[in-house]
Design a protein around this motif. Structure first.
Motif, PDB file in Angstrom:
ATOM      1  N   UNK C  60      35.511  33.278  45.179  1.00  0.00           N
ATOM      2  CA  UNK C  60      36.407  34.037  44.299  1.00  0.00           C
ATOM      3  C   UNK C  60      35.868  34.060  42.868  1.00  0.00           C
ATOM      4  N   UNK C  87      41.775  40.808  44.898  1.00  0.00           N
ATOM      5  CA  UNK C  87      42.019  40.368  46.270  1.00  0.00           C
ATOM      6  C   UNK C  87      40.670  40.116  46.913  1.00  0.00           C
ATOM      7  N   UNK C  88      40.574  38.999  47.598  1.00  0.00           N
ATOM      8  CA  UNK C  88      39.343  38.694  48.314  1.00  0.00           C
ATOM      9  C   UNK C  88      39.660  38.450  49.779  1.00  0.00           C
ATOM     10  N   UNK C  89      38.895  39.106  50.665  1.00  0.00           N
ATOM     11  CA  UNK C  89      39.036  38.926  52.114  1.00  0.00           C
ATOM     12  C   UNK C  89      37.812  38.183  52.616  1.00  0.00           C
ATOM     13  N   UNK C  90      38.047  37.168  53.425  1.00  0.00           N
ATOM     14  CA  UNK C  90      36.964  36.351  53.960  1.00  0.00           C
ATOM     15  C   UNK C  90      36.607  36.844  55.361  1.00  0.00           C
ATOM     16  N   UNK C  91      35.367  37.241  55.537  1.00  0.00           N
ATOM     17  CA  UNK C  91      34.959  37.906  56.780  1.00  0.00           C
ATOM     18  C   UNK C  91      34.238  36.968  57.738  1.00  0.00           C
ATOM     19  N   UNK C 116      34.196  46.646  43.314  1.00  0.00           N
ATOM     20  CA  UNK C 116      34.166  45.958  44.601  1.00  0.00           C
ATOM     21  C   UNK C 116      32.988  44.992  44.592  1.00  0.00           C
ATOM     22  N   UNK C 132      34.597  40.198  50.880  1.00  0.00           N
ATOM     23  CA  UNK C 132      34.615  41.362  49.995  1.00  0.00           C
ATOM     24  C   UNK C 132      35.836  41.244  49.096  1.00  0.00           C
ATOM     25  N   UNK C 134      38.169  43.290  45.892  1.00  0.00           N
ATOM     26  CA  UNK C 134      38.440  44.444  45.021  1.00  0.00           C
ATOM     27  C   UNK C 134      39.100  43.874  43.763  1.00  0.00           C
TER      28      UNK C 134
END
Lengths: 141, 141, 141, 141
Positions: C60, C87-91, C116, C132, C134
């Motif tokens: 982050x 916002x962070x998404x963990x893939x 992004x 990723x 945003x």
């Protein structure tokens, strides 16, 4: 809860009445406060997923709309707000005979406003939270 | 882009046809791929804000829907997906004679799927990005 | 990719060098472009969860930092940016001998910037996306 | 607030003590409840931006960590949680002699947990909210 200035309340009710998406959904204002907006909607066939719960896009529209008007309640001039972004988390299936969205301000800044909208489904008298959204708005002079 | 299995494509088109919110919007599927879904909608009075641009709640519904179907394109069985949460950022006013939403998968896991939906307005032949959303979905049995 | 103005690049490298959190992480700039910023970091014990992958809070911080500097690359004056939200998404698990964060602008407006940031772990020569984000930023005059 | 089971509290305090990022930050647990976790940290040079406020990445790490442990407080077995995504909104500059993060559960499901973490700066005895985060977690094994 502090009531908003009567002129502000009138401006907001007039603006809401012009929102065609809200009219199509059958949504209505059920409470207004200073920094607070509550809007409610009853189920209609086209607002539901095939499983019978409200479509997430409907919840999102309600959250976005309530947040925008909550922002407007603290400004005496004819300020309008544009949504910069929002995130909505779905907590429980949105089932019931009424969907209520309650938005309040977390920050009411000069340029940016941040609001949280909590969504509840009401069945009989049982209220259950179904979603929460955090919304960032910018004042459009 | 790899096309999805014909049976998967049929299942998705049938499911989309049953979505009453999409029908009310006049939205239609304009492309399907393996891990990809594109849906489009033309302006209608009730989908627009009083300023004439698409309502953010409409963009959100399109993003959520496209992401859910994109997730479905990689599963042969009759999997359905529930949206856990999404965030949508608004980049430009969504004006134009067509709103196109393109969702693709960032992660297609056993339990969770993460998709990104990019939204574009098309005016004449000019395409402009108006929003982007990151959507988390969970497979329902 | 277009390179930024040399003066802008110098300003950004000087500012980055003053960021103590980045120094503590051992992070460094590995590429700069017009509207683009890449920063990289190697594993250190305190940056990892007990399972050996990078802590989400480290990802982050990298995403937030890269996005802020990417915003700065398109401004000739000494603009600084404050993060409004991200916002962070963990893939995927962030394992490997290097963590690379690449931020690019989705919108570079007068007041607000939206970026992004894509994060990758590199192991041997294998690159895998791990997250990723945003990010919304506001220009602080 | 209901206290957690003593064994759960012990497991969480032991796990927190092993987190090297939290140790490096000098963070400590200041309260634990059933579905609740509070962690606090004092300013240190490397945790601050050059302007003297806490770095957003530090707030994000605190929010993520507090949310993960709040999820753990309601599970008797040795459940661990992975963060799927979070969004953090910055409300006010994070200045002060203490940063306190309070996480509580919005949903504690079988697979997914959703928590909200509110962050406050404390100066003298004045407490001010500086950020809020909504965190989605998934139970691992």
């Amino acid at each position: 809860m502090k009531k908003p200035d009567p002129q502000i309340e009138k401006r907001i009710r007039d603006s809401f009445a012009r929102q065609k998406l809200m009219a199509a959904y059958g949504a209505e204002i059920t409470d207004i406060g200073h920094g607070y907006m509550e809007i409610s909607v009853a189920p209609q066939d086209f607002l539901l997923r095939t499983s019978g719960i409200f479509h997430g896009g409907v919840l999102a529209a309600m959250a976005d709309t309530a947040a925008g008007y909550a922002a407007g309640t603290i400004h005496t001039n004819d300020a309008s707000f544009l949504t910069v972004e929002f995130k909505i988390s779905f907590l429980n299936p949105a089932q019931g005979n009424r969907l209520v969205t309650r938005a309040r301000l977390l920050k009411g800044g000069r340029t940016l406003t941040i609001a949280q909208a909590d969504l509840y489904s009401i069945d009989e008298d049982l209220e259950k939270q179904v979603a929460t959204a955090i919304v960032t708005l910018i004042k459009a002079n």
